[in-house]
Write a protein that holds these residues in place. Structure first.
Motif, mmCIF file in Angstrom:
data_model
loop_
_atom_site.group_PDB
_atom_site.id
_atom_site.type_symbol
_atom_site.label_atom_id
_atom_site.label_comp_id
_atom_site.label_asym_id
_atom_site.label_seq_id
_atom_site.Cartn_x
_atom_site.Cartn_y
_atom_site.Cartn_z
ATOM 1 N N GLU A 82 0.804 -1.217 0.000
ATOM 2 C CA GLU A 82 0.000 0.000 0.000
ATOM 3 C C GLU A 82 0.842 1.275 0.000
ATOM 4 N N GLU A 83 1.863 1.301 0.844
ATOM 5 C CA GLU A 83 2.654 2.534 0.936
ATOM 6 C C GLU A 83 3.501 2.750 -0.304
ATOM 7 N N PHE A 84 3.980 1.664 -0.930
ATOM 8 C CA PHE A 84 4.835 1.797 -2.107
ATOM 9 C C PHE A 84 4.272 1.137 -3.361
ATOM 10 N N ASP A 85 3.054 0.622 -3.311
ATOM 11 C CA ASP A 85 2.423 0.001 -4.487
ATOM 12 C C ASP A 85 3.217 -1.183 -5.016
ATOM 13 N N GLY A 86 3.931 -1.888 -4.138
ATOM 14 C CA GLY A 86 4.686 -3.054 -4.565
ATOM 15 C C GLY A 86 3.798 -4.275 -4.725
ATOM 16 N N ALA A 87 4.340 -5.305 -5.388
ATOM 17 C CA ALA A 87 3.610 -6.562 -5.558
ATOM 18 C C ALA A 87 3.537 -7.300 -4.221
ATOM 19 N N GLU A 88 2.542 -8.146 -4.108
ATOM 20 C CA GLU A 88 2.397 -8.959 -2.896
ATOM 21 C C GLU A 88 3.660 -9.800 -2.704
ATOM 22 N N PRO A 89 4.375 -9.643 -1.579
ATOM 23 C CA PRO A 89 5.603 -10.425 -1.394
ATOM 24 C C PRO A 89 5.276 -11.873 -1.063
ATOM 25 N N PRO A 90 6.124 -12.817 -1.468
ATOM 26 C CA PRO A 90 5.934 -14.207 -1.037
ATOM 27 C C PRO A 90 5.915 -14.290 0.482
ATOM 28 N N ALA A 91 5.204 -15.274 0.999
ATOM 29 C CA ALA A 91 5.089 -15.419 2.449
ATOM 30 C C ALA A 91 6.458 -15.525 3.108
ATOM 31 N N ALA A 92 7.390 -16.249 2.476
ATOM 32 C CA ALA A 92 8.710 -16.424 3.072
ATOM 33 C C ALA A 92 9.498 -15.122 3.098
ATOM 34 N N VAL A 93 9.287 -14.262 2.101
ATOM 35 C CA VAL A 93 9.958 -12.958 2.096
ATOM 36 C C VAL A 93 9.384 -12.069 3.190
ATOM 37 N N LEU A 94 8.068 -12.059 3.313
ATOM 38 C CA LEU A 94 7.446 -11.253 4.361
ATOM 39 C C LEU A 94 7.895 -11.725 5.745
ATOM 40 N N GLN A 95 7.903 -13.042 5.961
ATOM 41 C CA GLN A 95 8.354 -13.554 7.246
ATOM 42 C C GLN A 95 9.831 -13.255 7.466
ATOM 43 N N GLY A 96 10.608 -13.307 6.393
ATOM 44 C CA GLY A 96 12.020 -12.983 6.504
ATOM 45 C C GLY A 96 12.236 -11.540 6.945
ATOM 46 N N LEU A 97 11.443 -10.625 6.406
ATOM 47 C CA LEU A 97 11.551 -9.230 6.824
ATOM 48 C C LEU A 97 11.215 -9.078 8.308
ATOM 49 N N VAL A 98 10.160 -9.778 8.742
ATOM 50 C CA VAL A 98 9.793 -9.747 10.159
ATOM 51 C C VAL A 98 10.950 -10.271 11.013
ATOM 52 N N ASP A 99 11.521 -11.395 10.599
ATOM 53 C CA ASP A 99 12.595 -12.008 11.382
ATOM 54 C C ASP A 99 13.865 -11.163 11.348
ATOM 55 N N TYR A 100 14.134 -10.525 10.211
ATOM 56 C CA TYR A 100 15.313 -9.661 10.123
ATOM 57 C C TYR A 100 15.174 -8.476 11.072
ATOM 58 N N MET A 101 14.007 -7.845 11.068
ATOM 59 C CA MET A 101 13.814 -6.704 11.958
ATOM 60 C C MET A 101 13.899 -7.129 13.417
ATOM 61 N N ALA A 102 13.387 -8.317 13.726
ATOM 62 C CA ALA A 102 13.461 -8.809 15.107
ATOM 63 C C ALA A 102 14.893 -9.103 15.522
ATOM 64 N N ALA A 103 15.754 -9.428 14.537
ATOM 65 C CA ALA A 103 17.151 -9.759 14.836
ATOM 66 C C ALA A 103 18.039 -8.526 14.944
ATOM 67 N N LEU A 104 17.507 -7.352 14.614
ATOM 68 C CA LEU A 104 18.253 -6.108 14.810
ATOM 69 C C LEU A 104 18.176 -5.744 16.289
ATOM 70 N N ASP A 105 19.290 -5.852 16.958
ATOM 71 C CA ASP A 105 19.307 -5.776 18.417
ATOM 72 C C ASP A 105 20.314 -4.728 18.871
ATOM 73 N N PRO A 106 19.896 -3.774 19.704
ATOM 74 C CA PRO A 106 20.858 -2.765 20.193
ATOM 75 C C PRO A 106 22.086 -3.401 20.845
ATOM 76 N N ALA A 107 21.908 -4.555 21.475
ATOM 77 C CA ALA A 107 23.037 -5.217 22.134
ATOM 78 C C ALA A 107 24.057 -5.755 21.137
ATOM 79 N N ALA A 108 23.651 -5.892 19.868
ATOM 80 C CA ALA A 108 24.551 -6.425 18.849
ATOM 81 C C ALA A 108 25.272 -5.330 18.076
ATOM 82 N N CYS A 109 25.054 -4.071 18.420
ATOM 83 C CA CYS A 109 25.691 -2.978 17.695
ATOM 84 C C CYS A 109 27.199 -2.969 17.943
ATOM 85 N N PRO A 110 28.001 -2.865 16.880
ATOM 86 C CA PRO A 110 29.450 -2.724 17.073
ATOM 87 C C PRO A 110 29.769 -1.433 17.817
#
Length: 320
Positions: A171-199
């Motif tokens: 909706e925000e960018f008019d992109g095509a419907e992402p595959p379920a695995a890509v959408l879940q991957g984005l969710v998991d990637y964002m969840a794996a961004l951790d302040p404790a892991a910052c160099p």
């Protein structure tokens, strides 16, 4: 009038359209130092320190999950996060990816896209420049959040991320419907961004090795993707990473030719991935093996490319 009954602002839309036209022109300008040889220059504020803005990037704060399946999903999301084709439409044509706003999964205080940003580091997520669905004809840019910052500062709770990210793409960018695995991957990637892991260092140099590593990681994700469309998306993400290398070497013809030959080999592999070819993993391994020789060739002249801070500082963008 827009769909909510508000009167559109013709001047604002003209300015936004003009800004997008400039950005699109920047993505193909290759010939002169007085043009924008790097696509990302289209979304920098006038007068920006090019060596700092294009020669350095925020350090990624990624905590790789111990679970192998979850780690593979994170790699799918990481590659999609860096691929403009995820967003589709005008954003893809301008070369914008999720990482354009959230560099390294962080914020981007230098981001200033014509017609989309107010002060640097802001973006209007309800702009009709990119969306026919969420455009509200009101220019209201907001600060770009740091996705690796404290969780309490992020407005979207973890359980709402799948719907939020799908809405952002579709909706925000008019992109095509992402595959379920890509959408879940984005969710998991964002969840794996951790302040404790910052160099310890907030920023790191932008390098040939880093961009090629992104391409290789995307291809590794393609080899283990759970479905053909996701695998094809990962090969596309690798090709997008190679474009970033290509524009840095554009004034070195022999190296550019070798790089483009390697990129051309990925086109049939992307088609094979989409077709579910059984030999895809073997063919990707062959490309990955050959890429080491290519990297050595490119690295030998990296100091002459636009990875070199001194050469970035010498660019003279043709700004309006």
């Amino acid at each position: 009038m827009d769909r909510r009954g508000r009167r559109a602002r013709p001047l604002s839309r003209l300015r936004a359209a003009a800004g997008l036209a400039l950005a699109l022109a920047a993505s193909t300008a290759l010939a002169s130092d007085r043009l924008r040889p790097l696509r990302a220059m289209a979304w920098l504020a006038p007068g920006a320190d090019l060596a700092a803005a294009l020669g350095r990037e925020p350090a990624e704060c990624l905590k790789t999950p111990a679970d192998p399946a979850l780690a593979r999903s994170v790699e799918i999301g990481r590659a999609a996060f860096r691929d403009p084709l995820l967003l589709g439409g005008q954003a893809a044509r301008a070369g914008l990816s999720c990482e354009s706003c959230h560099a390294g999964g962080r914020d981007n205080p230098r981001f200033r896209f014509p017609g989309l940003s107010g002060p640097p580091g802001t973006a209007d997520v309800t702009s009709s420049l990119f969306s026919r669905v969420r455009g509200d004809a009101v220019f209201n840019p907001r600060p770009i959040p740091d996705l690796a910052g404290p969780r309490a500062t992020l407005k979207t709770p973890p359980e709402a991320l799948p719907a939020f990210l799908r809405g952002l793409v579709v909706e925000e960018f008019d992109g095509a419907e992402p595959p379920a695995a890509v959408l879940q991957g984005l969710v998991d990637y964002m969840a794996a961004l951790d302040p404790a892991a910052c160099p310890r260092a907030r920023e790191a140099p932008v390098t040939l090795a880093g961009h090629l590593a992104n391409a290789r990681r995307a291809l590794a994700a393609a080899a283990t993707a759970p479905d053909p469309e996701t695998a094809a998306r990962m090969v596309a993400a690798a090709r997008a990473a190679l474009f970033l290398v290509d524009e840095r070497y554009q004034r070195l013809p022999a190296e550019t030719q070798a790089l483009r030959a390697a990129a051309a080999r990925l086109a049939p592999l992307q088609a094979a991935a989409r077709a579910g070819a059984p030999d895809l993993a073997r063919d990707l391994d062959g490309w990955l093996s050959d890429s080491r020789r290519l990297e050595r060739r490119l690295a030998a002249r990296e100091a002459e490319s636009l990875y070199a801070p001194a050469r970035l500082s010498g660019l003279q963008p043709d700004r309006p």
